[in-house]
Scaffold this active site. Structure first.
Site, PDB file in Angstrom:
ATOM      1  N   MET A 160       0.862  -1.182   0.000  1.00 15.55           N
ATOM      2  CA  MET A 160       0.000   0.000   0.000  1.00 15.55           C
ATOM      3  C   MET A 160       0.900   1.234   0.000  1.00 15.55           C
ATOM      4  SD  MET A 160      -3.317   0.615   0.068  1.00 15.55           S
ATOM      5  CE  MET A 160      -4.561   1.766   0.595  1.00 15.55           C
ATOM      6  N   CYS A 161       1.067   1.893   1.135  1.00 16.53           N
ATOM      7  CA  CYS A 161       1.962   3.035   1.318  1.00 16.53           C
ATOM      8  C   CYS A 161       1.573   4.230   0.438  1.00 16.53           C
ATOM      9  CB  CYS A 161       3.414   2.684   1.060  1.00 16.53           C
ATOM     10  SG  CYS A 161       4.047   1.396   2.164  1.00 16.53           S
ATOM     11  N   GLY A 162       1.969   5.398   0.876  1.00 15.96           N
ATOM     12  CA  GLY A 162       1.719   6.621   0.124  1.00 15.96           C
ATOM     13  C   GLY A 162       2.994   7.421  -0.025  1.00 15.96           C
TER      14      GLY A 162
ATOM     15  N   ARG B  56      -3.305   5.439   3.219  1.00 20.52           N
ATOM     16  CA  ARG B  56      -2.420   4.538   2.487  1.00 20.52           C
ATOM     17  C   ARG B  56      -1.272   4.050   3.364  1.00 20.52           C
ATOM     18  NH1 ARG B  56      -3.299   3.906  -2.796  1.00 20.52           N
ATOM     19  NH2 ARG B  56      -1.276   2.868  -2.931  1.00 20.52           N
TER      20      ARG B  56
ATOM     21  N   THR C 262       4.198   7.675   3.727  1.00 23.05           N
ATOM     22  CA  THR C 262       3.357   7.120   4.780  1.00 23.05           C
ATOM     23  C   THR C 262       3.356   5.614   4.600  1.00 23.05           C
ATOM     24  OG1 THR C 262       1.284   7.231   3.498  1.00 23.05           O
ATOM     25  CG2 THR C 262       1.922   9.185   4.759  1.00 23.05           C
TER      26      THR C 262
END
Length: 310
Positions: free
Chosen positions: A1-3, A32, A151
């Site tokens: 996921m992560c942003g 995210r 993030t």
């Protein structure tokens, strides 16, 4: 996921607003990656002494950092200009003594880590919601020419500060990553033979080390990223910062979301468009999805020069 978010300013008049804009972009990507966050800021002005470097240290708290720095100054007979920010401290020290300082801290200050080194770059990261991390380090008040942020939603390793992005393995160099690399263990072993060291098992640290090694061997940032498309196996989006540069690349499949916006004043990156909607002039910006396996790079020839895409 992560942003991922990134902002490269072409217009010097916007430099006092860099932290405020980056902070809002980072917070927008909370869903995210809610477990930890981090960011790198390239200050408008670096260390005043050309023979100095800024070391960003991280520890369990301000008092522990203060004690470690005091002992280090006494043991090594030096005086460091220090800026404290929550669990991090930024030290301005003679560049020729960086190796000596790192060795002393490793041997005598357990729990104190060197997060980054650079003339202009400072990196801050912690466990917690992105808005909380940004507030703890007063990101909103920071100024600079460019910055990147991340993030994290940990999927391949524990939720720790060491596992948070950005990762830095070279002076004024850092990287944030969304995706996963399948050959990072083999590449980590190869890079250790080239003299690089790693403090985590995170695949992103290996990607950062790979780019540092390629640039150390004489490649430009753009060339290093182009070679990563062959040498790194997996799916990934990288956003990279150097002292004067900012770059983005996606793997040939490009399954991770990414969007960019460019105006005469800035270049911005977000994992989703909503990270960009608060930027000035976004309604007239050229908004586009970066193409797979294509390097997008901007470079500043001086502090007041406009960035140019390569």
């Amino acid at each position: 996921m992560c942003g991922i978010v990134g902002l490269f300013l072409k217009n010097p008049k916007l430099e006092p607003q860099l932290g405020a804009m980056l902070s809002k972009m980072l917070e927008t990507m909370t869903d995210r990656g809610p477990d930890s966050a981090g960011f790198a800021v390239y200050g408008s002005d670096g260390v005043s002494d050309t023979g100095s470097v800024k070391l960003t240290l991280r520890g369990p708290g301000a008092s522990a950092l203060r004690e470690a720095v005091s002992k280090m100054e006494g043991a090594l007979s030096l005086s460091a200009e220090t800026t404290e920010r929550d669990t991090h401290s930024v030290l301005s020290v003679p560049a020729e003594r960086e190796t000596e300082i790192r060795a002393w801290l490793k041997a005598n200050a357990p729990g104190i880590d060197v997060v980054s080194a650079g003339r202009r770059m400072e990196i801050y990261k912690e466990v917690g919601l992105p808005a909380s991390v940004a507030e703890r380090f007063t990101l909103e008040k920071m100024s600079g020419t460019h910055g990147i942020g991340h993030t994290r939603m940990a999927t391949e390793s524990a939720v720790t500060t060491n596992g948070a992005h950005p990762f830095s393995t070279g002076t004024d160099e850092c990287l944030v990553h969304n995706g996963s690399l399948s050959n990072h263990n083999d590449l980590r072993r190869r890079l250790r033979h080239e003299g690089l060291s790693f403090v985590t098992q995170n695949d992103t640290e290996v990607a950062a080390g790979y780019l540092s090694w390629r640039m150390r061997e004489g490649a430009s940032l753009k060339q290093a990223l182009e070679s990563s498309l062959t040498d790194l196996d997996g799916f990934f989006t990288f956003v990279v910062g150097t002292e004067t540069g900012f770059a983005v690349v996606r793997d040939p499949i490009a399954c991770k979301p990414a969007v960019m916006a460019e105006t005469d004043d800035y270049v911005a990156f977000g994992s989703e468009y909503r990270a960009l909607v608060g930027l000035p002039g976004i309604d007239t910006a050229r908004v586009f999805e970066p193409e797979p396996a294509k390097v997008y790079a901007w470079e500043r020839s001086s502090r007041h020069a406009s960035g140019e895409r390569q």
